[in-house]
Design an enzyme around this catalytic site. Structure first.
Site, PDB file in Angstrom:
ATOM      1  N   LYS A  14      47.562  38.301  42.426  1.00  0.00           N
ATOM      2  CA  LYS A  14      46.875  38.285  43.832  1.00  0.00           C
ATOM      3  C   LYS A  14      46.507  37.384  44.501  1.00  0.00           C
ATOM      4  O   LYS A  14      46.563  36.856  45.546  1.00  0.00           O
ATOM      5  CB  LYS A  14      47.099  39.571  44.007  1.00  0.00           C
ATOM      6  CG  LYS A  14      46.677  40.611  43.495  1.00  0.00           C
ATOM      7  CD  LYS A  14      46.505  42.069  43.591  1.00  0.00           C
ATOM      8  CE  LYS A  14      44.899  42.301  43.011  1.00  0.00           C
ATOM      9  NZ  LYS A  14      45.317  42.151  41.732  1.00  0.00           N
ATOM     10  N   ARG A  89      43.207  50.207  46.735  1.00  0.00           N
ATOM     11  CA  ARG A  89      43.717  50.312  45.719  1.00  0.00           C
ATOM     12  C   ARG A  89      43.430  52.049  45.296  1.00  0.00           C
ATOM     13  O   ARG A  89      43.070  51.971  44.124  1.00  0.00           O
ATOM     14  CB  ARG A  89      43.172  49.035  44.774  1.00  0.00           C
ATOM     15  CG  ARG A  89      41.185  49.601  44.579  1.00  0.00           C
ATOM     16  CD  ARG A  89      41.283  48.440  43.995  1.00  0.00           C
ATOM     17  NE  ARG A  89      40.733  47.040  44.198  1.00  0.00           N
ATOM     18  CZ  ARG A  89      40.213  45.938  43.181  1.00  0.00           C
ATOM     19  NH1 ARG A  89      40.881  46.315  41.957  1.00  0.00           N
ATOM     20  NH2 ARG A  89      40.173  44.991  43.720  1.00  0.00           N
ATOM     21  N   ARG A 128      41.176  33.392  32.529  1.00  0.00           N
ATOM     22  CA  ARG A 128      40.131  33.462  33.891  1.00  0.00           C
ATOM     23  C   ARG A 128      39.327  32.594  34.249  1.00  0.00           C
ATOM     24  O   ARG A 128      37.885  32.898  33.469  1.00  0.00           O
ATOM     25  CB  ARG A 128      40.183  34.108  34.521  1.00  0.00           C
ATOM     26  CG  ARG A 128      39.781  33.707  36.218  1.00  0.00           C
ATOM     27  CD  ARG A 128      40.515  34.616  37.412  1.00  0.00           C
ATOM     28  NE  ARG A 128      39.515  35.995  37.175  1.00  0.00           N
ATOM     29  CZ  ARG A 128      39.991  37.090  37.515  1.00  0.00           C
ATOM     30  NH1 ARG A 128      41.357  37.236  38.469  1.00  0.00           N
ATOM     31  NH2 ARG A 128      39.739  38.241  37.563  1.00  0.00           N
ATOM     32  N   ARG A 162      33.908  35.614  35.084  1.00  0.00           N
ATOM     33  CA  ARG A 162      33.934  36.336  36.068  1.00  0.00           C
ATOM     34  C   ARG A 162      33.164  37.375  34.850  1.00  0.00           C
ATOM     35  O   ARG A 162      32.980  37.851  33.986  1.00  0.00           O
ATOM     36  CB  ARG A 162      34.403  37.224  36.730  1.00  0.00           C
ATOM     37  CG  ARG A 162      34.751  36.292  38.026  1.00  0.00           C
ATOM     38  CD  ARG A 162      36.412  36.832  38.485  1.00  0.00           C
ATOM     39  NE  ARG A 162      35.910  38.577  38.585  1.00  0.00           N
ATOM     40  CZ  ARG A 162      36.986  39.279  39.540  1.00  0.00           C
ATOM     41  NH1 ARG A 162      37.877  38.023  40.214  1.00  0.00           N
ATOM     42  NH2 ARG A 162      37.285  40.504  39.290  1.00  0.00           N
ATOM     43  N   ARG A 173      39.203  47.704  33.221  1.00  0.00           N
ATOM     44  CA  ARG A 173      40.350  48.332  34.612  1.00  0.00           C
ATOM     45  C   ARG A 173      41.207  48.340  34.830  1.00  0.00           C
ATOM     46  O   ARG A 173      41.829  48.411  35.992  1.00  0.00           O
ATOM     47  CB  ARG A 173      39.847  46.328  35.052  1.00  0.00           C
ATOM     48  CG  ARG A 173      38.284  46.404  35.533  1.00  0.00           C
ATOM     49  CD  ARG A 173      38.061  44.887  35.266  1.00  0.00           C
ATOM     50  NE  ARG A 173      38.618  43.538  36.506  1.00  0.00           N
ATOM     51  CZ  ARG A 173      39.201  43.136  36.357  1.00  0.00           C
ATOM     52  NH1 ARG A 173      38.622  41.744  35.853  1.00  0.00           N
ATOM     53  NH2 ARG A 173      39.605  41.585  37.462  1.00  0.00           N
TER      54      ARG A 173
HETATM   55  P1  AP5 Z   1      44.195  36.335  39.556  1.00  0.00           P
HETATM   56  O1  AP5 Z   1      45.444  35.503  41.032  1.00  0.00           O
HETATM   57  O2  AP5 Z   1      43.002  35.628  40.138  1.00  0.00           O
HETATM   58  O3  AP5 Z   1      44.790  37.682  39.823  1.00  0.00           O
HETATM   59  P2  AP5 Z   1      44.353  38.396  40.378  1.00  0.00           P
HETATM   60  O4  AP5 Z   1      45.575  38.904  40.938  1.00  0.00           O
HETATM   61  O5  AP5 Z   1      43.528  38.296  41.788  1.00  0.00           O
HETATM   62  O6  AP5 Z   1      43.323  39.473  39.765  1.00  0.00           O
HETATM   63  P3  AP5 Z   1      41.491  39.664  39.927  1.00  0.00           P
HETATM   64  O7  AP5 Z   1      40.978  40.541  38.342  1.00  0.00           O
HETATM   65  O8  AP5 Z   1      41.038  39.127  41.036  1.00  0.00           O
HETATM   66  O9  AP5 Z   1      41.937  41.022  40.618  1.00  0.00           O
HETATM   67  P4  AP5 Z   1      41.067  42.556  40.185  1.00  0.00           P
HETATM   68  O10 AP5 Z   1      41.965  43.206  41.550  1.00  0.00           O
HETATM   69  O11 AP5 Z   1      40.886  43.264  39.378  1.00  0.00           O
HETATM   70  O12 AP5 Z   1      39.672  41.678  41.050  1.00  0.00           O
HETATM   71  P5  AP5 Z   1      38.628  42.288  42.794  1.00  0.00           P
HETATM   72  O13 AP5 Z   1      38.288  40.657  42.153  1.00  0.00           O
HETATM   73  O14 AP5 Z   1      39.647  42.575  43.688  1.00  0.00           O
HETATM   74  O15 AP5 Z   1      44.984  35.337  38.790  1.00  0.00           O
HETATM   75  C1  AP5 Z   1      44.234  35.342  37.343  1.00  0.00           C
HETATM   76  C2  AP5 Z   1      44.393  34.316  35.953  1.00  0.00           C
HETATM   77  O16 AP5 Z   1      45.845  34.444  35.838  1.00  0.00           O
HETATM   78  C3  AP5 Z   1      43.611  33.562  36.839  1.00  0.00           C
HETATM   79  O17 AP5 Z   1      43.190  32.367  35.854  1.00  0.00           O
HETATM   80  C4  AP5 Z   1      44.754  32.644  37.680  1.00  0.00           C
HETATM   81  O18 AP5 Z   1      45.139  30.590  37.436  1.00  0.00           O
HETATM   82  C5  AP5 Z   1      45.979  32.429  36.272  1.00  0.00           C
HETATM   83  N1  AP5 Z   1      47.600  33.450  37.441  1.00  0.00           N
HETATM   84  C6  AP5 Z   1      47.165  33.627  38.478  1.00  0.00           C
HETATM   85  N2  AP5 Z   1      48.927  34.021  38.289  1.00  0.00           N
HETATM   86  C7  AP5 Z   1      49.307  33.823  37.841  1.00  0.00           C
HETATM   87  C8  AP5 Z   1      50.934  33.109  36.837  1.00  0.00           C
HETATM   88  N3  AP5 Z   1      52.338  33.603  37.110  1.00  0.00           N
HETATM   89  N4  AP5 Z   1      51.706  32.757  35.618  1.00  0.00           N
HETATM   90  C9  AP5 Z   1      50.353  32.589  35.225  1.00  0.00           C
HETATM   91  N5  AP5 Z   1      48.585  32.914  35.131  1.00  0.00           N
HETATM   92  C10 AP5 Z   1      48.956  33.353  36.278  1.00  0.00           C
HETATM   93  O19 AP5 Z   1      37.997  43.377  42.554  1.00  0.00           O
HETATM   94  C11 AP5 Z   1      36.886  43.188  41.585  1.00  0.00           C
HETATM   95  C12 AP5 Z   1      36.103  44.744  41.291  1.00  0.00           C
HETATM   96  O20 AP5 Z   1      35.734  44.757  42.695  1.00  0.00           O
HETATM   97  C13 AP5 Z   1      36.812  45.547  41.167  1.00  0.00           C
HETATM   98  O21 AP5 Z   1      36.705  45.927  39.282  1.00  0.00           O
HETATM   99  C14 AP5 Z   1      36.283  47.090  41.646  1.00  0.00           C
HETATM  100  O22 AP5 Z   1      34.632  46.536  41.166  1.00  0.00           O
HETATM  101  C15 AP5 Z   1      35.525  46.094  42.903  1.00  0.00           C
HETATM  102  N6  AP5 Z   1      36.883  46.048  44.412  1.00  0.00           N
HETATM  103  C16 AP5 Z   1      37.763  45.150  44.612  1.00  0.00           C
HETATM  104  N7  AP5 Z   1      38.112  45.816  45.616  1.00  0.00           N
HETATM  105  C17 AP5 Z   1      37.635  46.784  45.808  1.00  0.00           C
HETATM  106  C18 AP5 Z   1      38.574  48.413  46.677  1.00  0.00           C
HETATM  107  N8  AP5 Z   1      39.192  48.426  47.183  1.00  0.00           N
HETATM  108  N9  AP5 Z   1      37.485  49.318  46.280  1.00  0.00           N
HETATM  109  C19 AP5 Z   1      37.028  49.866  45.456  1.00  0.00           C
HETATM  110  N10 AP5 Z   1      35.994  48.449  44.856  1.00  0.00           N
HETATM  111  C20 AP5 Z   1      36.772  47.470  45.012  1.00  0.00           C
END
Ligand code: AP5
Length: 218
Positions: A14, A89, A128, A162, A173
């Site tokens: 994403k 989410r 990552r 991270r 997660r």
């Molecule tokens: P990346 O693009 O970083 O993936 P992502 O989908 O953004 O994954 P996240 O881990 O950031 O999502 P998340 O929802 O768990 O975390 P968030 O920060 O929102 O890609 C991942 C890796 O794959 C990278 O190395 C990239 O290079 C590689 N890649 C990407 N696309 C690829 C492809 N097509 N092919 C191969 N490789 C690829 O949330 C973190 C924490 O914050 C949560 O756990 C929670 O505690 C809190 N939080 C955030 N939002 C909320 C909410 N709305 N409500 C409650 N808590 C929340």
């Protein structure tokens, strides 16, 4: 005007896709995870409260995240659209977002849902790496860190892993995603509001499919 939500499991890409698309469309990329990590870096009360949830891979309480989203969407640069990455989410957050949009007299244009098998998600998250300074995301295998630093802030990127990309947190997660976000995906499916993309494809292919789908959806 683009008002987009990116939905999908942790590690599906994403953030990777959102960064480029938001830049192209001239709208802010609003990642609730990034806002929470920044709050933690700055040592704010919200950041410190969120830390224990984030480190364990649990969701931060809905009321805390809603306030962050409300504040961010009311900023000037969000007037001409936005891309929400990681919010909503769960069903409660989906309802809260709808309420917020109703208050603002706005509506959601598209919900983009990225799909991918769990084994691939684990591989992506454990490999990552992120730049602490410019926020760029890399992968030890799929998106290697360039030899010459390309940090947007200038100089070399400050690479780190991270804390929630540790194995135990990753597995939690993914199970939190199934439990909390699964019903929200079904909700948007039921409303015929979902653009579904294959997030398992290589990065460039996903990007092309994303732009094609948005052009077709109008
Ligand atoms: P990346 O693009 O970083 O993936 P992502 O989908 O953004 O994954 P996240 O881990 O950031 O999502 P998340 O929802 O768990 O975390 P968030 O920060 O929102 O890609 C991942 C890796 O794959 C990278 O190395 C990239 O290079 C590689 N890649 C990407 N696309 C690829 C492809 N097509 N092919 C191969 N490789 C690829 O949330 C973190 C924490 O914050 C949560 O756990 C929670 O505690 C809190 N939080 C955030 N939002 C909320 C909410 N709305 N409500 C409650 N808590 C929340």
């Amino acid at each position: 005007m683009s008002r987009l939500v990116f939905l999908g499991p942790p590690g599906v890409g994403k953030g990777t896709q959102a960064a480029g698309l938001a830049q192209e469309l001239g709208i802010p990329h609003i990642s609730t995870g990034a806002i929470l990590r920044e709050a933690l870096e700055q040592g704010t009360t919200t950041g410190l409260e969120a830390k224990k949830f984030m480190d364990a891979g649990e969701l931060v309480p809905d009321s805390v995240v809603l306030q962050l989203v409300r504040d961010r969407l009311s900023q000037d640069d969000a007037r001409s659209g936005w891309l929400l990455d990681g919010y909503p989410r769960n069903l409660e957050q989906g309802q809260a977002l709808q309420g917020l949009l109703d208050e603002m007299g706005e509506s959601l244009e598209h919900v983009i849902y990225f799909e991918c098998a769990e084994s691939e998600l684990v591989r992506r998250l454990s490999g990552r790496r992120t730049c602490k300074t410019c926020g760029a995301t890399f992968h030890v295998e799929y998106a290697p860190i360039p030899e010459k630093g390309q940090c947007e802030a200038g100089g070399e990127c400050d690479i780190h892993q991270r804390s929630d990309d540790a194995e135990e947190a990753i597995l939690n997660r993914l199970s939190v995603y199934q439990r909390e976000t699964g019903p929200l995906v079904e909700h948007y499916k039921g409303q015929d509001q979902l653009v579904i993309l294959d997030g398992a494809a290589p990065i460039e292919e996903v990007g092309t499919a994303l732009r094609t789908a948005l052009n077709q959806a109008g």
